[in-house]
Design a protein around this motif. Structure first.
Motif, PDB file in Angstrom:
ATOM      1  N   THR A  28      50.149  23.798  55.560  1.00  0.00           N
ATOM      2  CA  THR A  28      50.812  22.888  54.610  1.00  0.00           C
ATOM      3  C   THR A  28      50.951  23.534  53.236  1.00  0.00           C
ATOM      4  O   THR A  28      51.961  23.321  52.542  1.00  0.00           O
ATOM      5  CB  THR A  28      49.995  21.574  54.456  1.00  0.00           C
TER       6      THR A  28
ATOM      7  N   ILE B 214      49.643  20.597  59.061  1.00  0.00           N
ATOM      8  CA  ILE B 214      48.196  20.815  59.172  1.00  0.00           C
ATOM      9  C   ILE B 214      47.773  21.999  58.304  1.00  0.00           C
ATOM     10  O   ILE B 214      48.412  23.048  58.322  1.00  0.00           O
ATOM     11  CB  ILE B 214      47.792  20.946  60.670  1.00  0.00           C
ATOM     12  N   GLU B 215      46.726  21.778  57.531  1.00  0.00           N
ATOM     13  CA  GLU B 215      46.246  22.783  56.576  1.00  0.00           C
ATOM     14  C   GLU B 215      44.735  22.940  56.753  1.00  0.00           C
ATOM     15  O   GLU B 215      43.997  21.961  56.793  1.00  0.00           O
ATOM     16  CB  GLU B 215      46.583  22.328  55.141  1.00  0.00           C
ATOM     17  N   VAL B 216      44.293  24.193  56.830  1.00  0.00           N
ATOM     18  CA  VAL B 216      42.876  24.450  57.109  1.00  0.00           C
ATOM     19  C   VAL B 216      42.000  24.212  55.881  1.00  0.00           C
ATOM     20  O   VAL B 216      40.822  23.881  56.006  1.00  0.00           O
ATOM     21  CB  VAL B 216      42.710  25.904  57.648  1.00  0.00           C
ATOM     22  N   ASP B 217      42.577  24.347  54.704  1.00  0.00           N
ATOM     23  CA  ASP B 217      41.770  24.253  53.485  1.00  0.00           C
ATOM     24  C   ASP B 217      41.781  22.802  52.967  1.00  0.00           C
ATOM     25  O   ASP B 217      42.837  22.288  52.592  1.00  0.00           O
ATOM     26  CB  ASP B 217      42.367  25.193  52.430  1.00  0.00           C
ATOM     27  N   PRO B 218      40.621  22.146  52.949  1.00  0.00           N
ATOM     28  CA  PRO B 218      40.599  20.713  52.593  1.00  0.00           C
ATOM     29  C   PRO B 218      41.165  20.428  51.193  1.00  0.00           C
ATOM     30  O   PRO B 218      41.881  19.442  51.010  1.00  0.00           O
ATOM     31  CB  PRO B 218      39.115  20.346  52.649  1.00  0.00           C
ATOM     32  N   GLU B 219      40.857  21.283  50.228  1.00  0.00           N
ATOM     33  CA  GLU B 219      41.363  21.009  48.870  1.00  0.00           C
ATOM     34  C   GLU B 219      42.873  21.137  48.792  1.00  0.00           C
ATOM     35  O   GLU B 219      43.551  20.342  48.138  1.00  0.00           O
ATOM     36  CB  GLU B 219      40.732  21.972  47.862  1.00  0.00           C
TER      37      GLU B 219
ATOM     38  N   ALA C 155      44.910  20.725  51.302  1.00  0.00           N
ATOM     39  CA  ALA C 155      45.487  19.605  52.061  1.00  0.00           C
ATOM     40  C   ALA C 155      45.532  18.362  51.170  1.00  0.00           C
ATOM     41  O   ALA C 155      46.548  17.657  51.118  1.00  0.00           O
ATOM     42  CB  ALA C 155      44.665  19.350  53.316  1.00  0.00           C
ATOM     43  N   GLU C 156      44.442  18.115  50.444  1.00  0.00           N
ATOM     44  CA  GLU C 156      44.396  16.919  49.607  1.00  0.00           C
ATOM     45  C   GLU C 156      45.421  17.016  48.473  1.00  0.00           C
ATOM     46  O   GLU C 156      46.136  16.064  48.168  1.00  0.00           O
ATOM     47  CB  GLU C 156      42.966  16.731  49.059  1.00  0.00           C
TER      48      GLU C 156
ATOM     49  N   ARG D  74      48.820  16.320  49.799  1.00  0.00           N
ATOM     50  CA  ARG D  74      49.051  14.873  50.019  1.00  0.00           C
ATOM     51  C   ARG D  74      49.453  14.200  48.706  1.00  0.00           C
ATOM     52  O   ARG D  74      50.389  13.406  48.656  1.00  0.00           O
ATOM     53  CB  ARG D  74      47.778  14.207  50.552  1.00  0.00           C
TER      54      ARG D  74
ATOM     55  N   THR E 117      43.891  17.761  57.837  1.00  0.00           N
ATOM     56  CA  THR E 117      43.031  18.880  57.451  1.00  0.00           C
ATOM     57  C   THR E 117      42.423  19.433  58.739  1.00  0.00           C
ATOM     58  O   THR E 117      41.745  18.702  59.463  1.00  0.00           O
ATOM     59  CB  THR E 117      41.888  18.396  56.524  1.00  0.00           C
TER      60      THR E 117
ATOM     61  N   ASP F 187      42.273  23.142  61.712  1.00  0.00           N
ATOM     62  CA  ASP F 187      42.718  24.466  62.131  1.00  0.00           C
ATOM     63  C   ASP F 187      44.031  24.328  62.905  1.00  0.00           C
ATOM     64  O   ASP F 187      44.049  23.854  64.040  1.00  0.00           O
ATOM     65  CB  ASP F 187      41.638  25.101  63.014  1.00  0.00           C
TER      66      ASP F 187
END
Ligand SMILES: C[S@@+](CC[C@H](N)C(=O)[O-])C[C@H]1O[C@@H](n2cnc3c(N)ncnc32)[C@H](O)[C@@H]1O
Length: 381
Positions: free
Chosen positions: A111, A132-137, A139-140, A143, A157, A159
């Protein structure tokens, strides 16, 4: 549209990068809304929106990739880019190749900023887009940016090499992170007749696009195209700083030979090095230029898995017609490169678009022109 945005769209249209049905999305989705306040320019310098607003905006609408995260966001690495908003002309080229139309459901892997997900949402509608994005920050943040730009695709969030089975089957899978091996989950989660588009490469050459069509029996097949160097999906990254880690500690242990071969074509030419990379996919090439001498440089070939290396010492001084080669370890990497280069020449110097791949549940097979004419690595990768 602000003037720089308008200029970018006009440039994409003029270059033929933007098909008509994508034009409204590129006009309405503002790239700068997806960039963080701090971005990294091509020289590695940080550009802060609050201090250099004009420059920040210029970078947002230049046809360049904009680096948005370094070192997986840890703040303590060597400044290695780990996320970016991809170059707009490449974004447009990939969406064109994806051949995606309203009524289809798409999965995007990587993402990043959310910009590409916004473009997909504009064309397909929020409910038809999963990203879909592996890195939570990241991804947030994506959004939040998507929401404030008026889009709400599902951003997961996780793999992306696992796909997202809850929303399968997809008509299209587009990855914006490069792979060396196409994950079979993508094929299993795409309907027969659907397409998968992903940047693809290996340690020797990054990279091209793989454009695959899923067949009725759980395999996907297609050709390579384009010219696209992308960041790797996290668990398929190639090792970095291999000269420091693998050559320097054993720099005095080698056998020598001399060669008339110059790296201009086998390493420097896009088509030749792509083909050679298919034969030696685990081998990295690195070029080092000593500061003081423009006539000399060294090409290193390194296979970290077997701790083999070769160094190719180019001397372009007048009167010098051959170059010293040093090799170390169980693989004679320079000899392998010579053989792969000869094979490419003997094969009629094929461009990357003549190569393709077939992916099934247990393997990824590369071929030249047709499936029966397989290309296998010199050593099992
Ligand atoms: C070139 S950027 C993507 C650009 C993005 N599509 C945009 O429009 O901004 C590549 C992204 O892939 C992400 N990535 C890497 N490995 C991944 C994985 N296994 N699954 C999902 N995302 C991954 C990275 O964190 C990075 O954000």
């Amino acid at each position: 549209m602000i003037p720089s945005h308008e200029k970018l769209v006009a440039r994409l249209v003029q270059a033929g990068d933007l098909p008509q049905h994508w034009r409204a999305a590129f006009e309405q989705v503002e790239r700068h809304r997806f960039l963080p306040d701090q971005i990294t320019d091509a020289d590695g310098a940080t550009v802060d929106r609050t201090r250099e607003a004009d420059r920040w905006l210029t970078l947002a609408y230049d046809d360049i990739p904009v680096v948005t995260q370094l070192d997986d966001g840890t703040g303590d690495g060597s400044g290695y880019p780990t996320s970016s908003a991809s170059q707009p002309s490449i974004v447009a080229d990939m969406l064109r190749r994806l051949d995606v139309f309203p009524g289809m459901r798409a999965l995007e892997v990587g993402t990043g900023t959310g910009y590409n997900a916004a473009l997909l949402s504009h064309l397909l509608g929020d409910d038809s887009v999963t990203s879909i994005e592996v890195d939570p920050e990241l991804a947030e943040q994506a959004r939040v940016s998507l929401m404030s730009a008026g889009f709400a695709p599902l951003v997961v969030t996780g793999d992306g090499t696992q796909g997202w089975p809850a929303r399968a089957p997809f008509d299209r899978v587009i990855s914006t992170a490069a792979v060396q091996r196409v994950p079979y989950h993508w094929i299993a989660q795409t309907r027969p007749g659907g397409r998968i588009l992903t940047p693809w490469g290996n340690a020797f050459h990054n990279g091209v696009l793989a454009d695959l069509q899923v067949g009725p029996h759980g395999t996907a097949q297609g050709r390579f195209g384009g010219d696209a160097a992308f960041m790797w999906v996290r668990d398929q990254r190639v090792p970095r700083r291999v000269v420091e880690t693998h050559v320097r500690p054993r720099e005095q242990e080698f056998t020598t030979a001399r060669t008339k071969l110059h790296p201009y074509e086998p390493v420097g030419d896009f088509e030749a090095s792509f083909a050679i990379g298919l034969r030696m996919p685990t081998v990295l090439n690195r070029v080092e230029f000593p500061d003081e001498d423009e006539q000399r440089f060294t090409v290193f070939l390194v296979d970290p898995g077997t701790a083999s290396w070769a160094s190719w010492h180019i001397d372009q001084s007048p009167g010098v017609s051959d170059h010293e080669v040093r090799q170390h370890g169980p693989r004679a990497l320079f000899a392998e490169l010579e053989a792969a280069y000869e094979w490419w020449q003997r094969s009629g110097r094929p461009e990357h678009t003549r190569f393709g791949l077939t992916v099934s549940a247990d393997r990824q097979q590369i071929w030249l022109d047709h499936e029966a004419n397989t290309v296998t690595p010199d050593r099992a990768a």
